[in-house]
Design a protein around this motif. Structure first.
Motif, PDB file in Angstrom:
ATOM      1  N   PRO B  50       0.834  -1.211   0.000  1.00 42.50           N
ATOM      2  CA  PRO B  50       0.000   0.000   0.000  1.00 42.50           C
ATOM      3  C   PRO B  50       0.870   1.262   0.000  1.00 42.50           C
ATOM      4  O   PRO B  50       2.001   1.217   0.467  1.00 42.50           O
ATOM      5  CB  PRO B  50      -0.770  -0.113   1.312  1.00 42.50           C
ATOM      6  N   VAL B  51       0.343   2.369  -0.534  1.00 39.11           N
ATOM      7  CA  VAL B  51       1.046   3.663  -0.403  1.00 39.11           C
ATOM      8  C   VAL B  51       0.158   4.608   0.386  1.00 39.11           C
ATOM      9  O   VAL B  51      -1.063   4.555   0.275  1.00 39.11           O
ATOM     10  CB  VAL B  51       1.356   4.358  -1.740  1.00 39.11           C
ATOM     11  N   PHE B  52       0.760   5.481   1.135  1.00 38.79           N
ATOM     12  CA  PHE B  52      -0.037   6.439   1.894  1.00 38.79           C
ATOM     13  C   PHE B  52       0.205   7.856   1.400  1.00 38.79           C
ATOM     14  O   PHE B  52      -0.395   8.802   1.858  1.00 38.79           O
ATOM     15  CB  PHE B  52       0.232   6.273   3.388  1.00 38.79           C
ATOM     16  N   SER B  53       1.097   7.965   0.428  1.00 41.61           N
ATOM     17  CA  SER B  53       1.336   9.242  -0.219  1.00 41.61           C
ATOM     18  C   SER B  53       1.814   8.938  -1.634  1.00 41.61           C
ATOM     19  O   SER B  53       2.497   7.942  -1.856  1.00 41.61           O
ATOM     20  CB  SER B  53       2.403  10.017   0.549  1.00 41.61           C
ATOM     21  N   ALA B  54       1.418   9.776  -2.589  1.00 43.46           N
ATOM     22  CA  ALA B  54       1.744   9.505  -3.984  1.00 43.46           C
ATOM     23  C   ALA B  54       3.240   9.590  -4.238  1.00 43.46           C
ATOM     24  O   ALA B  54       3.796   8.842  -5.024  1.00 43.46           O
ATOM     25  CB  ALA B  54       1.013  10.496  -4.878  1.00 43.46           C
ATOM     26  N   LEU B  55       3.900  10.508  -3.578  1.00 40.85           N
ATOM     27  CA  LEU B  55       5.332  10.685  -3.769  1.00 40.85           C
ATOM     28  C   LEU B  55       6.054  10.272  -2.496  1.00 40.85           C
ATOM     29  O   LEU B  55       5.514  10.416  -1.400  1.00 40.85           O
ATOM     30  CB  LEU B  55       5.641  12.158  -4.090  1.00 40.85           C
ATOM     31  N   MET B  57       7.904  10.299   0.779  1.00 43.91           N
ATOM     32  CA  MET B  57       8.002  11.390   1.756  1.00 43.91           C
ATOM     33  C   MET B  57       8.917  10.953   2.885  1.00 43.91           C
ATOM     34  O   MET B  57       8.923   9.781   3.259  1.00 43.91           O
ATOM     35  CB  MET B  57       6.624  11.657   2.386  1.00 43.91           C
ATOM     36  N   VAL B  60      10.224  15.533   8.095  1.00 40.03           N
ATOM     37  CA  VAL B  60      11.049  16.733   8.112  1.00 40.03           C
ATOM     38  C   VAL B  60      10.831  17.433   9.443  1.00 40.03           C
ATOM     39  O   VAL B  60       9.692  17.626   9.865  1.00 40.03           O
ATOM     40  CB  VAL B  60      10.646  17.704   6.975  1.00 40.03           C
ATOM     41  N   ARG B  62      11.805  20.812  11.943  1.00 39.24           N
ATOM     42  CA  ARG B  62      12.392  22.154  11.953  1.00 39.24           C
ATOM     43  C   ARG B  62      12.512  22.596  13.397  1.00 39.24           C
ATOM     44  O   ARG B  62      11.915  22.006  14.292  1.00 39.24           O
ATOM     45  CB  ARG B  62      11.562  23.122  11.129  1.00 39.24           C
ATOM     46  N   ARG B  65      10.162  26.890  17.433  1.00 47.62           N
ATOM     47  CA  ARG B  65      10.278  28.225  18.021  1.00 47.62           C
ATOM     48  C   ARG B  65       8.889  28.853  18.144  1.00 47.62           C
ATOM     49  O   ARG B  65       7.999  28.597  17.323  1.00 47.62           O
ATOM     50  CB  ARG B  65      11.227  29.108  17.213  1.00 47.62           C
ATOM     51  N   ARG B  69       1.007  34.962  17.823  1.00 46.53           N
ATOM     52  CA  ARG B  69      -0.160  34.866  16.957  1.00 46.53           C
ATOM     53  C   ARG B  69      -1.374  35.595  17.540  1.00 46.53           C
ATOM     54  O   ARG B  69      -2.481  35.216  17.278  1.00 46.53           O
ATOM     55  CB  ARG B  69      -0.520  33.394  16.737  1.00 46.53           C
ATOM     56  N   LYS B  73      -7.092  37.425  19.410  1.00 50.66           N
ATOM     57  CA  LYS B  73      -7.839  37.226  18.159  1.00 50.66           C
ATOM     58  C   LYS B  73      -8.203  35.758  17.973  1.00 50.66           C
ATOM     59  O   LYS B  73      -9.264  35.430  17.461  1.00 50.66           O
ATOM     60  CB  LYS B  73      -7.020  37.715  16.963  1.00 50.66           C
ATOM     61  N   ILE B  74      -7.284  34.880  18.387  1.00 50.08           N
ATOM     62  CA  ILE B  74      -7.539  33.443  18.250  1.00 50.08           C
ATOM     63  C   ILE B  74      -8.712  33.042  19.146  1.00 50.08           C
ATOM     64  O   ILE B  74      -9.646  32.373  18.713  1.00 50.08           O
ATOM     65  CB  ILE B  74      -6.266  32.629  18.582  1.00 50.08           C
ATOM     66  N   ASN B  77     -12.300  33.852  18.126  1.00 45.63           N
ATOM     67  CA  ASN B  77     -12.958  32.960  17.171  1.00 45.63           C
ATOM     68  C   ASN B  77     -13.744  31.840  17.843  1.00 45.63           C
ATOM     69  O   ASN B  77     -14.536  31.165  17.191  1.00 45.63           O
ATOM     70  CB  ASN B  77     -11.921  32.331  16.233  1.00 45.63           C
TER      71      ASN B  77
END
Lengths: 478, 92
Positions: B50-55, B57, B60, B62, B65, B69, B73-74, B77
């Protein structure tokens, strides 16, 4: 020549030469919205600050300041893509009133190049649909016949572009949601390679299939928008690190005539294709043959399994992605005696019928005891569908297929039969499953209704696809 | 599991309250679409991965930090809030 007949490049040029003002451009588009939107229902909201932003562009120009390359050009954005400070509803009752607190990456990139956002466009609720009839704001109407659907789910964006209410637009495409409305409305619409454009700030429907892409009246505008919005993004781990070329420059500078090898998969040209659509498309194939392109019939043998695999995967991913709409952090709420009851009541009351169907069925195919029978099988079928395309692209440059099996259908015609509606996507879901780029090219009319052909390219071959489309636009459509 | 029991079970898992009219409609739809999905059973899929993503992956990461935000305002909502908190029904 009317203002809306110019391309983005031409308008930007005229603006910098002070032959037109940004305010004139925005006013013109606002006046077309004023004139047509009440009938066609393309926009959910219009940006009240658009004119003010245009004034600032004109002031900068008159002061002789440097301005970004596409300053003052009005773009419409599908209402599932965040623009900071504007409402994002996804055409759903559950999100009404939600004001985005940040820009989607695609939006931020457009903003940096000076584009002005003229409004947010109508869509099927959470992008689940093929006709824009599943919108809580009512259906968008086809500009070529308002009794017919615009296609979906990015119907509002396609209508806005086709009827001159915006220079161009962003849509999102999970199983055909850019290409199908582009075909029904007679405009260009591109679903880029999966990972080409960041999905950050796009409200997720099916994350392994979703891509943001441009809708426009000409190939140059598609190329410009794609160049601006593409590229790696630290906020979307599925974006590709492949370098992004300047697509506009590419199609402009590479005008040599190439001899393309084109594959026509027999599964896409069989009995399901209506006579009206077939006639227009075959005329177009005749033009390609006249240009001595090598056109051959091929087989993509697992095509039959694309629709069931697509819907299983999309619904499964949707059931997980839409878990966030729980009446706690955004949108609306129906109270309950307990926390759990509040969530169940909120989702029961404010999700539309089609959204409920997909979340429920998606939950089922992921549930213990059924996962192997449906979800896992669909993901295996997906492998076979990907391999089908890989085999074809070893020998051919492009695959050509119809975008839609039929002409735009009547409003209400398929709304009570979900399975019939799902089959509208029969020719468009495979590129999403395979992650391939696919472009709708308008190639003619039948009974006054537009017909489009779907150009499917290999991974990250958008430059060559746009070059081909540019050739078609100049030599055939234009 | 009986049809109606199955629908109620999925409702619970999905955290969506349906009316009895909706339950009726959904179970008819459900039967029809599931039946259509069964076309996948025609395929020999034993050896297929089976694949779970076409390309392809890879994960990743980062640097983690904090970004500001505008919490006000958050929270604005949210359907219910108090100060800078989301307000929900009592859970214990």
């Amino acid at each position: 020549m009317k203002l809306e007949d110019f391309s983005i490049f031409e308008l930007s040029y005229l603006l910098k030469k002070r032959q037109i003002r940004a305010v004139e451009i925005v006013e013109r588009y606002l006046s077309i919205i004023e004139e047509k939107n009440s009938k066609l229902n393309a926009f959910i909201s219009v940006n009240e600050r658009a004119l003010e932003e245009a004034k600032r562009v004109d002031e900068s120009i008159s002061r002789g300041e440097a301005i970004p390359p596409y300053a003052g050009i009005p773009i419409a954005v599908k209402d599932n893509i965040n623009i900071k400070g504007m409402e994002t509803t996804c055409a759903s009752e559950i999100l009404k009133g939600y004001i985005a607190t940040y820009d989607a990456t695609a939006v931020r990139k457009l903003r940096e190049k000076g584009f002005i956002f003229i409004g947010k466009t109508n869509m099927d609720e959470f992008a689940m649909g093929s006709s824009t009839e599943f919108s809580s704001f009512g259906p968008s109407r086809n500009p070529h016949d308002p009794e017919r659907v615009a296609g979906g789910s990015s119907g509002g964006s396609a209508v806005a572009v086709a009827s001159g209410m915006a220079q161009a637009a962003l849509g999102s495409d999970t199983g055909g949601s850019i290409r199908l409305p582009a075909s029904f409305c007679g405009v260009y619409g591109l679903k880029p390679t999966y990972g080409r454009v960041s999905r950050y700030g796009l409200v997720a429907y099916a994350s392994s299939l979703d891509q943001i892409g441009p809708i426009a009246r000409n190939v140059e505008d598609i190329a410009i928008l794609l160049s601006v919005i593409s590229g790696w993004d630290e906020n979307d781990s599925t974006t590709s690190t492949m370098p992004v070329s300047d697509f506009f420059e590419y199609i402009f500078e590479n005008r040599d005539r190439e001899t393309y090898r084109i594959a026509l998969p027999e599964e896409y040209w069989g009995e399901g294709l209506s006579i009206e659509v077939r006639k227009v498309l075959e005329e177009f194939l005749g033009f390609l043959k006249m240009n001595l392109f090598k056109i051959e019939k091929v087989s993509l043998p697992h095509t039959k399994y694309a629709i069931p695999s697509y819907y299983i995967i999309a619904m499964a991913e949707a059931s997980s992605n839409l878990g966030r709409f729980d009446g706690v952090r955004y949108g609306r709420r129906v109270e309950g005696r307990t926390f759990r009851e509040m969530i169940e009541n909120t989702r029961g009351e404010f999700f539309g019928e089609e959204v409920k169907r997909r979340v429920l069925l998606g939950t089922f195919v992921l549930s213990a005891g059924y996962y192997e029978d449906y979800y896992l099988k669909a993901q295996k079928a997906r492998t076979l569908i990907i391999n089908d395309f890989k085999n074809i692209f070893r020998e051919y440059d492009f695959v050509l297929a119809p975008t839609s099996p039929t002409l735009p259908f009547r409003i209400g015609e398929k709304i009570d039969d979900p399975l019939k509606m799902y089959l509208s996507d029969i020719y468009t879901v495979s590129p999403n499953l395979a992650g391939l780029p696919a472009l709708n090219i308008p190639v003619g009319f039948s009974n006054g209704l537009p017909v489009g052909i779907q150009l499917i390219g290999n991974y990250f071959s958008e430059n060559r696809m746009l070059k081909f489309a540019y050739f078609v636009e100049k030599e055939y459509s234009g | 599991m009986k049809k109606v029991e199955l629908v109620r079970y999925i409702e619970k898992l999905s955290a969506i309250k349906l009316t009895s009219d909706e339950e009726e409609k959904f179970s008819r739809y459900f039967e029809r679409v599931i039946d259509y999905f069964k076309v996948l059973n025609e395929m020999e899929l034993g050896e297929v991965e089976p694949v779970f993503s076409a390309l392809p992956m890879k994960n990743v990461t980062r640097e983690d930090r904090a970004v500001s935000r505008d919490p006000e305002k958050i929270v604005k909502n949210a359907p219910k809030s108090e100060e800078n908190y989301f307000k929900v029904p009592k859970t214990i």
